[in-house]
Scaffold this active site. Structure first.
Site, PDB file in Angstrom:
ATOM      1  N   GLU A 131       0.830  -1.204   0.000  1.00  0.00           N
ATOM      2  CA  GLU A 131       0.000   0.000   0.000  1.00  0.00           C
ATOM      3  C   GLU A 131       0.869   1.261   0.000  1.00  0.00           C
ATOM      4  OE1 GLU A 131      -4.176  -1.290   2.059  1.00  0.00           O
ATOM      5  OE2 GLU A 131      -2.435  -1.175   3.389  1.00  0.00           O
ATOM      6  N   GLU A 151      -3.101  -9.932   2.734  1.00  0.00           N
ATOM      7  CA  GLU A 151      -3.989  -9.933   3.893  1.00  0.00           C
ATOM      8  C   GLU A 151      -4.983 -11.091   3.915  1.00  0.00           C
ATOM      9  OE1 GLU A 151      -2.671  -5.593   3.609  1.00  0.00           O
ATOM     10  OE2 GLU A 151      -3.086  -7.264   2.244  1.00  0.00           O
TER      11      GLU A 151
END
Length: 277
Positions: A131, A151
């Site tokens: 990110e 994730e």
């Protein structure tokens, strides 16, 4: 040169793992280093706060013309949130409810930083680390680097812009191929998708990043800030609407000494000496 560090160590803790985020500024270029190598540069609450403070400091510094962000050591850029037992103290819902408006590392969703950010990806860029990459403007990676929004493999979600940014930055099926599997992709594959600008052998990474920095510094500072602000502030508009928006950095660039110097240097067949205003 300035430096900011999280959790500075006392002499009695000299044998403990380094656990800090540092900022150095030299020749108008800032370098941000996540140095938590004992957890592959994963970010905990303290490191997140330090990163936010660093970006806030850089936003307020008109002399900084480019930022390089990287991870310390040869193994990792950043592997996301610190998932060690001492660091994980929130459920998924609690994490979602308390999301940082600036995103992971204080950068992935930040729209107020008008300075170009170059991600120097020296190793694993996973989860929140990926990110941070998505929050950068230029990405240079070692050929050994690995990327991924992993994730789902630990029952979590890339909530700090990873899901929404990736599907906007690369072709849909390529993005979903990463998002729905949580798999890791190498630097060459990410370059083919269009997310990475340049891939080089690890021992050439510093030189490659410096080339990109030099190219940014060759441009007028006011023009570069205007470009960054125009991109970050107008993504929701059509091109015609965006063109007519009188953003502060745009107006400053149009009426700047840089603008006059650029034309004058071109006419005189010399390199410009940017006033930066």
């Amino acid at each position: 040169m300035t430096a900011v560090a999280a959790d500075p160590q006392s002499p009695a803790e000299a044998s403990a793992p380094v656990d800090q985020v540092t900022l150095s500024i030299e020749n108008q270029v800032a370098t941000v280093v996540i140095d938590r190598q004992h957890v592959l540069n994963a970010v905990d609450g303290t490191a997140q706060a330090s990163l936010n403070a660093i970006w806030d400091q850089l936003e307020a510094d008109p002399d900084v013309r480019a930022v390089v962000i990287t991870g310390a050591g040869p193994r990792a850029f950043c592997v996301g949130a610190d998932m060690s037992a001492s660091a994980v103290d929130k459920t998924g819902l609690e994490y979602w409810a308390g999301l940082d408006p600036n995103g992971f590392g204080g950068l992935s969703l930040r729209t107020t930083l008008d300075i170009p950010v170059i991600a120097k990806v020296n190793g694993y860029a996973l989860g929140g680390g990926m990110e941070i990459v998505l929050g950068a403007d230029i990405v240079v990676a070692a050929d050994s680097a690995k990327f991924g929004l992993t994730e789902p493999r630990v029952g979590r979600l890339a909530l700090d812009g990873g899901i929404h940014q990736l599907v906007r930055r690369v072709p849909y099926t390529q993005a979903m191929g990463l998002l729905l599997t949580g798999r890791k992709a190498d630097a060459a594959e990410m370059q083919a998708m269009g997310l990475v600008n340049e891939v080089v052998p690890a021992d050439e990474l510093d030189a490659a990043v410096q080339r990109w920095v030099d190219q940014v510094l060759a441009c007028a500072p006011t023009s570069v800030r205007a470009v960054k602000q125009m991109v970050t502030q107008t993504g929701h508009l059509t091109a015609t609407e965006a063109r007519g928006l009188r953003l502060p950095a745009l107006m400053a660039a149009l009426d700047s000494e840089d603008s006059a110097e650029g034309v004058r240097a071109f006419q005189e067949k010399r390199k410009p000496a940017w006033p930066g205003r």
